[in-house]
Design a protein around this motif. Structure first.
Motif, PDB file in Angstrom:
ATOM      1  N   ALA A   1      -0.392  15.345  -3.030  1.00  0.00           N
ATOM      2  CA  ALA A   1      -1.559  14.392  -4.007  1.00  0.00           C
ATOM      3  C   ALA A   1      -2.360  14.771  -2.950  1.00  0.00           C
ATOM      4  N   TYR A   2      -1.950  13.500  -2.039  1.00  0.00           N
ATOM      5  CA  TYR A   2      -3.172  14.125  -0.813  1.00  0.00           C
ATOM      6  C   TYR A   2      -3.242  15.300  -0.698  1.00  0.00           C
ATOM      7  N   VAL A   3      -2.682  16.141   0.038  1.00  0.00           N
ATOM      8  CA  VAL A   3      -3.077  17.625   0.114  1.00  0.00           C
ATOM      9  C   VAL A   3      -3.972  18.241  -1.125  1.00  0.00           C
ATOM     10  N   ALA A   4      -3.086  18.228  -2.015  1.00  0.00           N
ATOM     11  CA  ALA A   4      -4.076  18.884  -2.992  1.00  0.00           C
ATOM     12  C   ALA A   4      -5.547  18.481  -3.396  1.00  0.00           C
ATOM     13  N   HIS A   5      -5.423  17.217  -3.174  1.00  0.00           N
ATOM     14  CA  HIS A   5      -7.009  17.031  -3.057  1.00  0.00           C
ATOM     15  C   HIS A   5      -7.771  17.683  -2.043  1.00  0.00           C
TER      16      HIS A   5
ATOM     17  N   ILE B   1       0.076  10.263  -2.917  1.00  0.00           N
ATOM     18  CA  ILE B   1      -0.148  10.077  -2.115  1.00  0.00           C
ATOM     19  C   ILE B   1       0.531  10.746  -0.436  1.00  0.00           C
ATOM     20  N   VAL B   2       1.954   9.596  -0.389  1.00  0.00           N
ATOM     21  CA  VAL B   2       2.357  10.192   0.446  1.00  0.00           C
ATOM     22  C   VAL B   2       4.034   9.960  -0.067  1.00  0.00           C
TER      23      VAL B   2
ATOM     24  N   ALA C   1       0.684  -1.151   0.617  1.00  0.00           N
ATOM     25  CA  ALA C   1       0.153  -0.053  -0.199  1.00  0.00           C
ATOM     26  C   ALA C   1       0.706   1.569   0.571  1.00  0.00           C
ATOM     27  N   LEU C   2       2.079   1.174   0.676  1.00  0.00           N
ATOM     28  CA  LEU C   2       2.720   2.610   0.416  1.00  0.00           C
ATOM     29  C   LEU C   2       3.436   2.461  -0.663  1.00  0.00           C
ATOM     30  N   GLY C   3       3.263   1.915  -1.405  1.00  0.00           N
ATOM     31  CA  GLY C   3       4.492   1.846  -2.520  1.00  0.00           C
ATOM     32  C   GLY C   3       3.540   1.947  -3.364  1.00  0.00           C
ATOM     33  N   THR C   4       1.942   1.652  -3.577  1.00  0.00           N
ATOM     34  CA  THR C   4       1.011   2.425  -4.337  1.00  0.00           C
ATOM     35  C   THR C   4       0.654   3.806  -4.235  1.00  0.00           C
TER      36      THR C   4
END
Length: 154
Positions: free
Chosen positions: A145-149, A132-133, A123-126
């Motif tokens: 990407a997570y922050v922008a989302h 996302i991380v 999951a971390l790799g994906t």
């Protein structure tokens, strides 16, 4: 006496047969060692003839490699267990406030088995590929990407 003569002839025949088997085994072994280079040379000749536009008899063309039938689309994936690892990982990273190592994430999620740890690694790799991380110096944080989302959702 005839019994003794029969035994001698039988022993001689066995010795001759064993010697012949050994000789033939050596010849077969040599052929097996030479076969790959002969096959490679034959393939080069066929390719050269094809490049020249020559018709190559089927008897000297390399045998076609059998192809596997593609799997049905639905059977390519294993059935989902319904356990998403993304949300818990994001929650742990948010709560930490500081970058965490993979082992820290696994520990905070309370996972104990190797398969659970492997699923976190996957999951971390994906999530890293999807940005996302973020991963720096062996530590993970929330990615751009997570922050922008999250900003777009607000």
């Amino acid at each position: 006496m005839s019994e003794l003569g029969l035994e001698l002839r039988s022993a001689d025949a066995t010795a001759v047969m064993n010697a012949e088997i050994e000789r033939l085994s050596g010849i077969v072994s040599e052929w097996e060692q030479q076969a790959p280079s002969i096959e490679a040379a034959r393939g080069q000749i066929v390719a050269y003839q094809a490049a020249l536009g020559m018709i190559v008899p089927a008897s000297v063309q390399p045998a076609p490699v059998p192809r596997r039938e593609p799997m049905a689309r639905s059977s390519r994936r294993a059935p989902s267990t319904g356990v998403s690892r993304r949300e818990p990982i994001i929650a742990v990273l948010k709560d930490a406030g500081a970058p965490l190592r993979r082992a820290d994430i696994i520990e905070r999620l309370g996972l104990t088995t190797d398969s659970e740890a492997m699923s976190i690694s996957n999951a971390l790799g994906t999530m890293k590929k999807a940005r996302i991380v973020s991963h720096q110096n062996g530590r993970y944080t929330i990615g751009p990407a997570y922050v922008a989302h999250q900003q777009a959702a607000e």
